[in-house]
Design an enzyme around this catalytic site. Structure first.
Site, PDB file in Angstrom:
ATOM      1  N   LYS A 111       0.835  -1.205   0.000  1.00  0.00           N
ATOM      2  CA  LYS A 111       0.000   0.000   0.000  1.00  0.00           C
ATOM      3  C   LYS A 111       0.867   1.251   0.000  1.00  0.00           C
ATOM      4  O   LYS A 111       0.636   2.190  -0.789  1.00  0.00           O
ATOM      5  CB  LYS A 111      -0.906   0.005   1.231  1.00  0.00           C
ATOM      6  CG  LYS A 111      -1.803   1.225   1.327  1.00  0.00           C
ATOM      7  CD  LYS A 111      -2.242   1.521   2.744  1.00  0.00           C
ATOM      8  CE  LYS A 111      -1.123   2.184   3.528  1.00  0.00           C
ATOM      9  NZ  LYS A 111      -1.565   2.697   4.839  1.00  0.00           N
ATOM     10  N   CYS A 132     -26.561  -0.264  -1.984  1.00  0.00           N
ATOM     11  CA  CYS A 132     -25.560  -0.844  -1.077  1.00  0.00           C
ATOM     12  C   CYS A 132     -26.203  -2.000  -0.323  1.00  0.00           C
ATOM     13  O   CYS A 132     -27.133  -1.785   0.470  1.00  0.00           O
ATOM     14  CB  CYS A 132     -25.047   0.205  -0.096  1.00  0.00           C
ATOM     15  SG  CYS A 132     -23.866  -0.450   1.107  1.00  0.00           S
TER      16      CYS A 132
END
Length: 411
Positions: A267, A354
């Site tokens: 990351k 969602c």
């Protein structure tokens, strides 16, 4: 039983000493540095051999020349011999010898310092690409629109802000990398404060040379509020030394080289390349991106760690969106899609797009103000009700007269 004999050696001088293991045994060894004819004497190794014959058992001590002394690799073993009545005048109960089996000894080789271990390559793609979720573009655009109305901590105190107070490009890149290393398991507010304190401790600028020259205690004190600060103190100092030794005191330009630095993961590597070098080779996935994309149902089955999330996203998300999705979802996760108690009632995706949206409707923010008096308490009582939470307070007598005047005027 024949007596113990030692063949005479014309090339060595013997030195006798009592055995530390038994008082009746005398040990013989070569004198150190003894030479004959200008040549060093060979070492004599003793081996005890028990011979079986028709008569009584006998022990013979054989000698064998060895070119170099070899250290024992096994614990000394005791060889016990029982004497017979015909044993010579020298009687003994046991003889201890060290049997060295050097032919079987395994020597552990240490890696050469001149050939460091090659870093493990970071995977860049899946063998079978993950299919793109249905209607993902509509969801992406909706989150992006909501983000324009949100000012999150990452917008003002993210890792990309650390470079703004540096003037040299090389120092800007290094400050970005240091900020990313400190941000792990730490809120942006704490990271931003730690970077500022570290800059002051290093004399006003975060540079490789200044970090190497600084005292470890000074660095530790500056970043003491971040998570795992002791370990990160070691990591950033070791990273600065590696950059000076191997990368000309600058941030590397590849993911594998960045991940070879202490305390730098995928990351951080992808984000460092995007911010420091404007190089886009992948998505920086942190806990926010990992959590939100799984809540949206973008991974089938759900991913177990950020690395799986990254590979799934990179397999179907257009490359042009890779640099933006981290910043967008991190801010969305800091303010709206919280880890605990997400604000689904205020999210536009709670209309059914969602699958993880909470079914609880948002409470209306109503405010009611009531005034009342009682016989026991002549002063008026003010009652405020906000979202089913009631608060009461009593107005003192000295404020009663102005209130009465207002009421009389209003009537």
């Amino acid at each position: 039983m024949s007596s113990l004999k030692r063949p005479a050696s014309p090339t060595a001088l013997l030195v006798s000493k009592p055995s530390p293991y038994h008082h009746t045994v005398t040990l013989f060894s070569e004198a150190s540095g003894s030479t004959v004819g200008g040549e060093s004497a060979l070492r004599r190794s003793k081996r005890v051999k028990v011979e079986e014959s028709s008569g009584p058992r006998s022990l013979q001590v054989e000698e064998q020349d060895e070119e170099e002394p070899r250290p024992p690799t096994k614990k000394p073993r005791r060889v016990k011999a029982t004497p017979t009545p015909s044993t010579s005048a020298v009687k003994f109960e046991e003889i201890e010898t060290v049997i060295a089996k050097t032919s079987r000894a395994k020597v552990k080789r240490e890696p050469s310092a001149s050939s460091p271990r090659k870093p493990k390559a970071i995977p860049q793609s899946l063998a079978s690409p993950h299919p793109a979720p249905p209607d993902w573009r509509d969801t992406y655009d909706t989150i992006k629109r909501m983000r324009t109305k949100i000012v999150a901590p990452v917008d003002t105190m993210g890792c990309d802000q650390a470079q703004n107070k540096e003037t040299e490009p090389q120092n800007r890149r290094f400050a970005t990398l240091v900020s990313l290393m400190l941000s792990s398991q730490t809120k942006d507010e704490v990271t931003d404060t730690a970077v500022a304190k570290l800059r002051d401790a290093l004399g006003g600028s975060i540079t490789v040379r200044a970090l190497i020259a600084a005292e470890e205690s000074a660095v530790a004190e500056a970043i003491a509020k971040v998570g795992f600060w002791r370990r990160k103190t070691q990591y950033i100092r070791q990273t600065a030394q590696r950059l000076q030794d191997d990368f000309d005191s600058d941030v590397p330009k590849t993911v594998d080289e960045l991940c070879s630095l202490p305390g730098v993961g995928p990351k951080m590597a992808f984000l460092a390349l995007q911010v420091a070098w404007n190089i886009n080779v992948g998505i920086g996935v942190d806990v926010h991106v990992h959590r939100i994309t799984n809540r949206l149902g973008w991974h089938k089955p759900p991913t177990k760690n950020p690395e799986q999330t990254r590979l799934n996203l990179q397999s179907w998300l257009p490359t042009g969106l890779h640099p933006d999705i981290n910043h967008m979802l991190v801010g969305f996760g800091q303010v709206m899609c919280l880890p605990v108690g997400p604000r689904c009632g205020e999210c536009e995706l709670s209309d059914g797009r969602c699958p993880s949206a909470s079914k609880v409707a948002a409470k209306s923010r109503t405010r009611k103000v009531k005034t009342s008096t009682s016989a026991t308490n002549p002063g008026p009582k003010l009652e405020i009700e906000i979202e089913d939470v009631k608060e009461e307070m009593t107005i003192p007598e000295d404020l009663l007269s102005p209130l009465s005047e207002v009421e009389s005027t209003g009537s």
